[in-house]
Design a protein around this motif. Structure first.
Motif, short mmCIF file in Angstrom:
data_model
loop_
_atom_site.label_atom_id
_atom_site.label_comp_id
_atom_site.label_asym_id
_atom_site.label_seq_id
_atom_site.Cartn_x
_atom_site.Cartn_y
_atom_site.Cartn_z
N ASN A 1 -5.48 -2.48 5.66
CA ASN A 1 -4.93 -1.83 6.85
C ASN A 1 -5.45 -0.41 7.00
OD1 ASN A 1 -3.16 -1.76 9.15
ND2 ASN A 1 -1.85 -0.40 7.96
N CYS A 2 -5.43 0.38 5.90
CA CYS A 2 -5.82 1.79 6.03
C CYS A 2 -7.04 2.17 5.19
CB CYS A 2 -4.64 2.69 5.68
SG CYS A 2 -4.21 2.65 3.94
N CYS B 1 0.87 -1.17 0.00
CA CYS B 1 0.00 0.00 0.00
C CYS B 1 0.91 1.22 0.00
CB CYS B 1 -0.88 0.00 1.24
SG CYS B 1 -1.73 1.56 1.52
N CYS C 1 -6.48 -1.46 0.49
CA CYS C 1 -5.55 -1.89 1.55
C CYS C 1 -6.37 -2.20 2.80
CB CYS C 1 -4.55 -0.78 1.82
SG CYS C 1 -3.63 -1.05 3.34
N CYS D 1 0.14 3.47 3.45
CA CYS D 1 0.55 3.10 4.82
C CYS D 1 1.76 2.16 4.83
CB CYS D 1 -0.61 2.49 5.59
SG CYS D 1 -1.07 0.84 5.02
#
Ligand SMILES: [Zn+2]
Length: 366
Positions: A44-45, A24, A42, A27
């Protein structure tokens, strides 16, 4: 422990040759994704899509994998319950859309094997019973009551230790603590790791695999602290004590052997008023849901405008009835009632905006 952690030359470690390395740009999180995953957001973010990269840093092969075991019905019921109390929900915040965006992700956690040898000292606490009696005045007479009380006797103890610890968990992600806390209501490790299975690529079953962003070296301190905690408990048991404090270990830690355990997590998201995706995480074992709860000011505004429009119509109708009452005097009463209703509607019109604003303020300060 498998030693598949050796270097790889084809862009991905040998254990994951069927997966594609991605990252990504926002992040910096790295993932291995199956070829049919396309370019997902992503997990995660949620602020960018994953992009292919030529290769990953050397990654230890997973040794163990915790399968997704929460029943779909439990997971969906938890998602439904999680979003139930949000007023003026964004359009994308409903079970159908959350379900459509649901992605399975495995999170990495290091497992360390290492030998520990050296000396220890501690204050060990031993429980003992103290019997005493108490005089009580009850129903006009004195009664003697025997009381047994547990007290702790503290003694200094010391000794030698030579142990080999296996599969000691340690973080493989910089945000490990925050993610674990989110997946289990503040628990340090909200998974039952005793249910882990030996890793096989089939166990991934098309899920995305987050790769570590901490090196084993960076996780060493955490693994040593966990070994020290285990050593303290073992020394307490060996001493026949029930408590310990001031445990001090002067020990050498052998060079640890590192592998990974993969932990199951679902992620999904909903979009806020500005089109920003807000992530929701679901523990793949327990079904625990967490994420930021936000009311949509846009939806609240629509309700406020609707109430305002009804108030305006009520006002026009009231005026009409008031004019009619010139010809038909008894209509004055109706006009007065309608005027009160109109005033109530005028006062209620901004309520959705106030409720949504207050809800978001309360939830952002949590
Ligand atoms: Zn990201």
């Amino acid at each position: 422990m498998s030693d598949d952690a050796t270097a790889h030359s084809s862009g991905a470690p040998a254990w994951s040759s069927a997966l594609h390395p991605t990252h990504c740009a926002k992040c910096r999180a790295t993932f291995l994704i199956p070829s049919n995953a396309g370019a997902p957001f992503c997990p995660n973010c949620f602020a960018a899509r994953l992009e292919p990269i030529p290769q990953l840093e050397r990654a230890a092969a997973p040794e163990l994998i915790l399968p997704f075991t929460v029943a779909d019905a439990t997971r969906d019921a938890n998602l439904e319950r999680w979003q139930r109390d949000i007023p003026f929900k964004a359009r994308s915040l409903n079970l159908k859309e959350l379900h459509a965006r649901l992605t399975r992700v495995f999170l990495p956690m290091y497992l360390a094997d290492a030998s520990v040898w050296g000396t220890w000292s501690a204050q060990m606490g031993f429980d003992y019973l103290v019997a005493s009696s108490e005089e009580r005045y009850n129903s006009g007479q004195w009664v003697t009551q025997r009381i047994n009380e547990t007290r702790i006797r503290w003694e200094t103890r010391a000794g030698e230790i030579a142990r080999k610890y296996e599969n000691v968990p340690a973080p493989a992600l910089e945000n490990h603590e925050r993610v674990m806390a989110a997946l289990g209501d503040g628990n340090a490790l909200p998974f039952d790791t005793t249910r882990a299975l030996g890793f096989s690529s089939d166990g991934l079953n098309n899920a995305l695999v987050r790769m570590p962003d901490l090196t084993p070296k960076a996780a060493t301190k955490s693994a040593q602290l966990e070994m020290e905690r285990r050593a303290a408990n073992e020394c307490q048991i060996a001493s026949g004590a029930q408590h310990h404090e001031q445990f001090s270990l002067r020990a050498a830690f052998g060079e640890p052997n590192w592998t990974l355990m993969l932990l199951p997590m679902y992620v999904t998201s909903y979009s806020d008023d500005n089109g920003k995706w807000i992530p929701l995480r679901v523990n793949g074992q327990t079904g625990f849901v967490s994420g930021e709860k936000r009311a949509s000011m846009k939806v609240a505004r629509r309700w406020a405008l609707l109430l305002g429009a009804i108030a305006l119509l009520a006002f026009l109708f009231t005026t009409f009835i008031a004019l009619t009452s010139i010809l038909v005097p008894p209509m004055v009463t109706v006009a007065v009632v309608l005027l009160c209703l109109t005033l109530a509607l005028c006062l209620a019109a901004p309520a959705p905006l106030i409720i949504a604003w207050q809800y978001n303020r309360q939830n952002s300060s949590k």
